[in-house]
Design a protein around this motif. Structure first.
Motif, PDB file in Angstrom:
ATOM      1  N   ARG A   1      66.859 155.886  65.302  1.00  0.00           N
ATOM      2  CA  ARG A   1      66.238 155.037  64.281  1.00  0.00           C
ATOM      3  C   ARG A   1      67.008 155.129  62.968  1.00  0.00           C
ATOM      4  N   ALA A   2      66.908 154.063  62.186  1.00  0.00           N
ATOM      5  CA  ALA A   2      67.447 154.099  60.823  1.00  0.00           C
ATOM      6  C   ALA A   2      66.456 154.838  59.941  1.00  0.00           C
ATOM      7  N   MET A   3      66.916 155.910  59.304  1.00  0.00           N
ATOM      8  CA  MET A   3      66.040 156.714  58.447  1.00  0.00           C
ATOM      9  C   MET A   3      66.538 156.656  57.018  1.00  0.00           C
ATOM     10  N   LEU A   4      65.609 156.479  56.090  1.00  0.00           N
ATOM     11  CA  LEU A   4      65.901 156.437  54.666  1.00  0.00           C
ATOM     12  C   LEU A   4      65.201 157.614  54.005  1.00  0.00           C
ATOM     13  N   LEU A   5      65.976 158.446  53.331  1.00  0.00           N
ATOM     14  CA  LEU A   5      65.449 159.659  52.709  1.00  0.00           C
ATOM     15  C   LEU A   5      65.611 159.554  51.199  1.00  0.00           C
ATOM     16  N   VAL A   6      64.520 159.786  50.458  1.00  0.00           N
ATOM     17  CA  VAL A   6      64.570 159.724  48.999  1.00  0.00           C
ATOM     18  C   VAL A   6      63.857 160.924  48.403  1.00  0.00           C
ATOM     19  N   ASN A   7      64.504 161.527  47.417  1.00  0.00           N
ATOM     20  CA  ASN A   7      63.833 162.482  46.534  1.00  0.00           C
ATOM     21  C   ASN A   7      63.569 161.710  45.239  1.00  0.00           C
ATOM     22  N   PRO A   8      62.302 161.400  44.936  1.00  0.00           N
ATOM     23  CA  PRO A   8      62.014 160.487  43.827  1.00  0.00           C
ATOM     24  C   PRO A   8      62.138 161.107  42.452  1.00  0.00           C
ATOM     25  N   SER A   9      62.202 162.440  42.363  1.00  0.00           N
ATOM     26  CA  SER A   9      62.302 163.074  41.040  1.00  0.00           C
ATOM     27  C   SER A   9      62.869 164.473  41.210  1.00  0.00           C
ATOM     28  N   LEU A  10      64.162 164.603  40.953  1.00  0.00           N
ATOM     29  CA  LEU A  10      64.814 165.902  41.124  1.00  0.00           C
ATOM     30  C   LEU A  10      64.259 166.942  40.167  1.00  0.00           C
ATOM     31  N   GLU A  11      63.847 166.507  38.975  1.00  0.00           N
ATOM     32  CA  GLU A  11      63.500 167.462  37.905  1.00  0.00           C
ATOM     33  C   GLU A  11      61.997 167.696  37.763  1.00  0.00           C
ATOM     34  N   GLN A  12      61.182 167.022  38.546  1.00  0.00           N
ATOM     35  CA  GLN A  12      59.730 167.180  38.418  1.00  0.00           C
ATOM     36  C   GLN A  12      59.080 167.133  39.789  1.00  0.00           C
ATOM     37  N   VAL A  13      58.134 168.041  40.024  1.00  0.00           N
ATOM     38  CA  VAL A  13      57.332 168.006  41.248  1.00  0.00           C
ATOM     39  C   VAL A  13      55.859 168.017  40.859  1.00  0.00           C
ATOM     40  N   VAL A  14      55.065 167.449  41.735  1.00  0.00           N
ATOM     41  CA  VAL A  14      53.614 167.452  41.581  1.00  0.00           C
ATOM     42  C   VAL A  14      53.040 168.462  42.565  1.00  0.00           C
ATOM     43  N   LEU A  15      52.089 169.251  42.096  1.00  0.00           N
ATOM     44  CA  LEU A  15      51.438 170.232  42.946  1.00  0.00           C
ATOM     45  C   LEU A  15      49.961 169.894  43.074  1.00  0.00           C
ATOM     46  N   THR A  16      49.410 170.121  44.246  1.00  0.00           N
ATOM     47  CA  THR A  16      47.971 170.050  44.446  1.00  0.00           C
ATOM     48  C   THR A  16      47.508 171.403  44.968  1.00  0.00           C
ATOM     49  N   ARG A  17      46.230 171.675  44.827  1.00  0.00           N
ATOM     50  CA  ARG A  17      45.701 172.964  45.282  1.00  0.00           C
ATOM     51  C   ARG A  17      45.241 172.857  46.733  1.00  0.00           C
ATOM     52  N   ASP A  18      45.630 173.855  47.534  1.00  0.00           N
ATOM     53  CA  ASP A  18      45.188 173.862  48.924  1.00  0.00           C
ATOM     54  C   ASP A  18      43.749 174.355  48.992  1.00  0.00           C
ATOM     55  N   ARG A  19      43.226 174.521  50.193  1.00  0.00           N
ATOM     56  CA  ARG A  19      41.819 174.908  50.342  1.00  0.00           C
ATOM     57  C   ARG A  19      41.513 176.263  49.720  1.00  0.00           C
ATOM     58  N   GLY A  20      42.529 177.083  49.617  1.00  0.00           N
ATOM     59  CA  GLY A  20      42.349 178.385  48.980  1.00  0.00           C
ATOM     60  C   GLY A  20      42.550 178.354  47.476  1.00  0.00           C
ATOM     61  N   GLY A  21      42.808 177.175  46.920  1.00  0.00           N
ATOM     62  CA  GLY A  21      42.991 177.049  45.482  1.00  0.00           C
ATOM     63  C   GLY A  21      44.398 177.323  45.003  1.00  0.00           C
ATOM     64  N   ARG A  22      45.340 177.524  45.930  1.00  0.00           N
ATOM     65  CA  ARG A  22      46.710 177.846  45.538  1.00  0.00           C
ATOM     66  C   ARG A  22      47.524 176.565  45.394  1.00  0.00           C
ATOM     67  N   PRO A  23      48.300 176.443  44.304  1.00  0.00           N
ATOM     68  CA  PRO A  23      49.118 175.237  44.124  1.00  0.00           C
ATOM     69  C   PRO A  23      50.221 175.158  45.172  1.00  0.00           C
ATOM     70  N   THR A  24      50.451 173.959  45.690  1.00  0.00           N
ATOM     71  CA  THR A  24      51.532 173.741  46.635  1.00  0.00           C
ATOM     72  C   THR A  24      52.198 172.403  46.339  1.00  0.00           C
ATOM     73  N   VAL A  25      53.508 172.326  46.533  1.00  0.00           N
ATOM     74  CA  VAL A  25      54.260 171.111  46.220  1.00  0.00           C
ATOM     75  C   VAL A  25      53.935 170.016  47.222  1.00  0.00           C
ATOM     76  N   GLN A  26      53.611 168.831  46.716  1.00  0.00           N
ATOM     77  CA  GLN A  26      53.433 167.639  47.538  1.00  0.00           C
ATOM     78  C   GLN A  26      54.004 166.452  46.779  1.00  0.00           C
ATOM     79  N   PRO A  27      54.531 165.445  47.481  1.00  0.00           N
ATOM     80  CA  PRO A  27      54.919 164.225  46.781  1.00  0.00           C
ATOM     81  C   PRO A  27      53.722 163.618  46.071  1.00  0.00           C
TER      82      PRO A  27
END
Length: 372
Positions: free
Chosen positions: A102-128
């Motif tokens: 398959r043709a795959m397109l890969l993008v990192n939308p922001s090299l200098e910034q990441v968004v984190l959300t908290r998992d079920r245990g309340g720990r921050p984890t990186v997610q788009p």
């Protein structure tokens, strides 16, 4: 290559714990998220802004912004300061025991910034950014390729593919393609899009470099249809909920909700509140509170016992009464405002990303509208 030489405040180290390594592994030396100039001439700092529902971690010159964990006052960097890198390539695959690349397109939308959300245990984890998930993209373990994304489309041009999010949340993103990848995309009428913070696409030299992309929460993926294929298929409209949605933000806060009514007359504040109370007749309201940290641009109230919140805001074409879905303090740019609002509305109404368009607004504010 992920950045390693960075100044990190003790509070950030304490809050992130062993997740600090994950965050730094997803950040790359592009531009300072305060001034927009390249990083590297002076020491680099890691700054974290915690809004509660979302956390932003980004890189700055030490002379522009000190390393610190800042609560409530979240500052999203100017979208023009963020660097996105892309790559297109052939991803080997198999279907019914036969090769099916398959043709795959890969993008990192922001090299200098990441968004984190908290998992079920309340720990921050990186997610788009949640806006990508609102558009239907899913992690590699959750994704299915049986149907294309409804709000994302790809167009093949001379030597590249251009991916457009029809809601205007992100992009467009351009991917230079070799002949084999281009022909695969054209043959299938679709491409596989992967949005990731796990790697810098410009550092990918072969399939082994993609291993971090396929694991964890730092990547979301989806099947994107070619515009030429979509154009040739009859358009089937989605359900019409008959709702008019509003999102508004200024340098101090953002809110989103459903329009209740519009009063075209430029009434005084007292008359506008009386009009709103008539529209909310039968509900016992708390006293009106000023809306706007830098100076009143309207009013807000809460229904007693039910806790439904309403805002009454003065726009250039009169007053609008809006039932709030969500409200948060902090500074935010337009792409993240659109993403935040779409995610809140998705949770509230169970619909994909809304298509936002500009409209009448307040002084020093931006207001977008969507019909669903």
């Amino acid at each position: 290559m992920a950045i390693t030489d960075v100044v990190v405040d003790d509070r950030i180290r304490a809050e992130l714990g062993d997740r600090l390594h994950q965050v730094l592994g997803c950040l790359y030396a592009g531009n300072c998220q305060t001034c927009g100039r390249p990083l590297g001439q002076v020491p680099t700092t890691l700054s974290v802004s915690d809004l509660g529902s979302a956390i932003a971690a980004d890189l700055h010159h030490a002379t522009c912004r000190l390393s610190a964990w800042r609560e409530i006052q979240i500052t999203w960097a100017d979208a023009h300061f963020r660097t996105s890198h892309t790559i297109g390539f052939v991803m080997p695959g198999e279907s019914q025991g036969r090769p099916d690349p398959r043709a795959m397109l890969l993008v990192n939308p922001s090299l200098e910034q990441v968004v984190l959300t908290r998992d079920r245990g309340g720990r921050p984890t990186v997610q788009p950014n949640v806006g990508f998930q609102a558009a239907g993209l899913r992690t590699p373990l959750e994704v299915g390729f049986d149907r294309p994304l409804a709000d994302v489309v790809a167009e093949l041009r001379a030597d590249r593919a251009v991916v457009v999010f029809e809601s205007g949340l992100f992009g467009p993103f351009e991917f230079v393609l070799d002949q084999e990848t281009y022909e695969l995309a054209a043959r299938h009428g679709s491409v596989v899009l992967a949005v990731t913070h796990a790697v810098d696409p410009h550092a990918v030299r072969g399939l082994p470099d993609l291993a971090p992309v396929m694991g964890g929460q730092a990547t979301v993926m989806g099947l994107v249809e070619l515009e030429s294929v979509r154009r040739g298929r009859p358009n089937v409209p989605g359900p019409d909920l008959g709702k008019r949605l509003v999102v508004q933000w200024d340098p101090h806060e953002i809110w989103a909700g459903e329009l209740v009514d519009h009063q075209a007359e430029l009434l005084s504040d007292a008359d506008a509140k009386a009009w709103a109370e008539q529209r909310l007749a039968g509900r016992e309201l708390h006293p009106w509170e000023p809306l706007g940290a830098a100076g009143p641009v309207g009013w807000s109230t809460v229904v007693k016992d039910l806790h439904n919140q309403f805002v009454l805001v003065c726009h250039s074409d009169g007053w609008r009464l809006v039932e709030l879905y969500a409200r948060s303090q902090g500074t935010i740019d337009e792409p993240n405002a659109r993403a935040w609002a779409s995610e809140e509305i998705k949770h509230r109404l169970g619909i994909p990303a809304a298509v936002w368009t500009p409209g009448p607004t307040s002084i020093d504010a931006t207001t977008l509208y969507a019909a669903v």
